[in-house]
Design a protein around this motif. Structure first.
Motif, PDB file in Angstrom:
ATOM      1  N   ILE A  55     -45.746 -25.110 -57.511  1.00  0.00           N
ATOM      2  CA  ILE A  55     -46.043 -26.437 -58.053  1.00  0.00           C
ATOM      3  C   ILE A  55     -44.756 -27.248 -58.050  1.00  0.00           C
ATOM      4  CG2 ILE A  55     -46.795 -27.726 -60.094  1.00  0.00           C
ATOM      5  CD1 ILE A  55     -48.672 -25.446 -60.737  1.00  0.00           C
ATOM      6  N   VAL A  56     -44.799 -28.395 -57.408  1.00  0.00           N
ATOM      7  CA  VAL A  56     -43.615 -29.248 -57.297  1.00  0.00           C
ATOM      8  C   VAL A  56     -43.824 -30.516 -58.124  1.00  0.00           C
ATOM      9  CG1 VAL A  56     -43.002 -28.336 -55.033  1.00  0.00           C
ATOM     10  CG2 VAL A  56     -44.475 -30.340 -55.174  1.00  0.00           C
ATOM     11  N   SER A  57     -42.717 -31.086 -58.562  1.00  0.00           N
ATOM     12  CA  SER A  57     -42.789 -32.232 -59.472  1.00  0.00           C
ATOM     13  C   SER A  57     -42.882 -33.567 -58.751  1.00  0.00           C
ATOM     14  CB  SER A  57     -41.560 -32.239 -60.393  1.00  0.00           C
ATOM     15  OG  SER A  57     -40.367 -32.233 -59.634  1.00  0.00           O
ATOM     16  N   GLU A  58     -42.684 -33.565 -57.430  1.00  0.00           N
ATOM     17  CA  GLU A  58     -42.740 -34.809 -56.648  1.00  0.00           C
ATOM     18  C   GLU A  58     -43.592 -34.582 -55.405  1.00  0.00           C
ATOM     19  OE1 GLU A  58     -38.761 -35.838 -55.653  1.00  0.00           O
ATOM     20  OE2 GLU A  58     -38.034 -35.769 -57.723  1.00  0.00           O
ATOM     21  N   ASP A  59     -44.155 -35.680 -54.891  1.00  0.00           N
ATOM     22  CA  ASP A  59     -44.915 -35.593 -53.641  1.00  0.00           C
ATOM     23  C   ASP A  59     -43.989 -35.198 -52.496  1.00  0.00           C
ATOM     24  OD1 ASP A  59     -47.220 -36.322 -54.905  1.00  0.00           O
ATOM     25  OD2 ASP A  59     -47.111 -38.434 -54.335  1.00  0.00           O
ATOM     26  N   ILE A  60     -44.490 -34.330 -51.612  1.00  0.00           N
ATOM     27  CA  ILE A  60     -43.719 -33.930 -50.436  1.00  0.00           C
ATOM     28  C   ILE A  60     -44.680 -33.674 -49.290  1.00  0.00           C
ATOM     29  CG2 ILE A  60     -43.720 -31.518 -51.238  1.00  0.00           C
ATOM     30  CD1 ILE A  60     -41.056 -31.158 -49.782  1.00  0.00           C
ATOM     31  N   GLU A  61     -44.311 -34.126 -48.115  1.00  0.00           N
ATOM     32  CA  GLU A  61     -45.155 -33.912 -46.943  1.00  0.00           C
ATOM     33  C   GLU A  61     -45.156 -32.431 -46.575  1.00  0.00           C
ATOM     34  OE1 GLU A  61     -47.007 -36.016 -45.210  1.00  0.00           O
ATOM     35  OE2 GLU A  61     -46.502 -37.747 -46.458  1.00  0.00           O
ATOM     36  N   VAL A  62     -46.328 -31.941 -46.183  1.00  0.00           N
ATOM     37  CA  VAL A  62     -46.466 -30.523 -45.835  1.00  0.00           C
ATOM     38  C   VAL A  62     -45.512 -30.145 -44.697  1.00  0.00           C
ATOM     39  CG1 VAL A  62     -48.011 -28.858 -44.755  1.00  0.00           C
ATOM     40  CG2 VAL A  62     -48.810 -30.206 -46.694  1.00  0.00           C
ATOM     41  N   ALA A  63     -45.432 -30.983 -43.677  1.00  0.00           N
ATOM     42  CA  ALA A  63     -44.560 -30.687 -42.530  1.00  0.00           C
ATOM     43  C   ALA A  63     -43.103 -30.597 -42.965  1.00  0.00           C
ATOM     44  CB  ALA A  63     -44.727 -31.754 -41.447  1.00  0.00           C
ATOM     45  N   ALA A  64     -42.699 -31.490 -43.870  1.00  0.00           N
ATOM     46  CA  ALA A  64     -41.318 -31.466 -44.365  1.00  0.00           C
ATOM     47  C   ALA A  64     -41.064 -30.204 -45.185  1.00  0.00           C
ATOM     48  CB  ALA A  64     -41.042 -32.711 -45.193  1.00  0.00           C
TER      49      ALA A  64
ATOM     50  N   SER B  90     -47.754 -21.964 -42.261  1.00  0.00           N
ATOM     51  CA  SER B  90     -48.639 -23.096 -42.546  1.00  0.00           C
ATOM     52  C   SER B  90     -48.593 -23.397 -44.038  1.00  0.00           C
ATOM     53  CB  SER B  90     -50.084 -22.810 -42.110  1.00  0.00           C
ATOM     54  OG  SER B  90     -50.627 -21.751 -42.872  1.00  0.00           O
ATOM     55  N   ALA B  91     -49.070 -24.567 -44.406  1.00  0.00           N
ATOM     56  CA  ALA B  91     -49.095 -24.961 -45.817  1.00  0.00           C
ATOM     57  C   ALA B  91     -50.124 -26.063 -45.997  1.00  0.00           C
ATOM     58  CB  ALA B  91     -47.723 -25.435 -46.281  1.00  0.00           C
ATOM     59  N   LYS B  92     -50.588 -26.214 -47.241  1.00  0.00           N
ATOM     60  CA  LYS B  92     -51.516 -27.299 -47.550  1.00  0.00           C
ATOM     61  C   LYS B  92     -51.398 -27.661 -49.020  1.00  0.00           C
ATOM     62  CE  LYS B  92     -55.542 -24.335 -48.544  1.00  0.00           C
ATOM     63  NZ  LYS B  92     -56.947 -24.028 -48.168  1.00  0.00           N
TER      64      LYS B  92
END
Length: 227
Positions: free
Chosen positions: A69-78, A95-97
């Protein structure tokens, strides 16, 4: 806050990594990749991250799952790119989602694992006869073995419902064979492939040498979204 579910693989280079060391390694990688991991509240805060399963020492895999769980939005590719730049050789996120924070836990979503095993057989073991022994083993409606319960006591448990299939294949080395084994997860419980092989040994004198030379590779780990 955003929950990221990611899939990763672990190769031979890190097969002897313990689960605790792997947890610490991912924690350091999150810091080095500048991933803003959310921490729990209270007197002893810790990163809000988890894995679908604890990987056994010696296990390699093409399909493991973790979530953070992250506190800021982040692009999956990044996320994938930044993590793979800091993870050591032998670990790679494939992979990630993004998942809803109320999505069921990874451990609760497990369906089954597919393993490839390379193991030494007892001298003189015939592959055709071994396949017949395995077929008879799978025809049993019940396979009892001793397993340790949550209180630390050994109790008899029927492991047959956890076993979907077992197939045996030849190996270039005459004293070894290859096994494909598919095992189910039932109510977040499972049986290890070594335990199934040990059960086969117990029923048929000695077939396999279960020692540190055994090679166990998880080809697939299926969760409810994939099943």
């Amino acid at each position: 806050m955003v929950k990221i579910q990611y899939q990763f693989k672990r190769t031979t280079a890190l097969r002897f990594l313990s689960h605790l060391d792997q947890q610490r390694l991912f924690q350091r990688a999150f810091r080095r990749a500048d991933i803003p991991v959310e921490c729990s509240q209270g007197f002893n805060p810790h990163p809000r991250m988890s894995f679908a399963l604890a990987m056994s020492v010696g296990l390699t895999s093409d399909s493991e799952y973790g979530e953070v769980i992250v506190s800021e939005d982040i692009e999956v590719a990044a996320f994938i790119d930044r993590m793979n730049q800091v993870l050591p050789g032998g670990l790679e996120i494939t992979s990630a989602k993004i998942c809803g924070e109320k999505a069921i836990s990874l451990s609760a979503s497990l369906c089954k694992s597919v393993y490839r095993i390379r193991i030494t057989v007892v001298a003189g073991t015939d592959l055709k006869a071994l396949a017949q022994i395995i077929d008879m083993y799978l025809e049993q409606p019940q396979v009892l073995m001793l397993k340790r319960n949550k209180k630390g006591k050994f109790v008899e448990k029927d492991i047959r419902p956890f076993i979907e299939s077992i197939s045996v294949f030849a190996d270039p080395e005459k004293d070894k064979c290859n096994i494909k084994m598919t095992l189910h997860y039932i109510e977040q419980q499972c049986v290890k492939p070594e335990q199934v092989l040990d059960s086969l040994n117990n029923q048929n004198s000695q077939l396999f040498l279960i020692d540190p030379t055994i090679e166990i590779h998880r080809q697939e780990l299926l969760i409810k979204a994939d099943a």
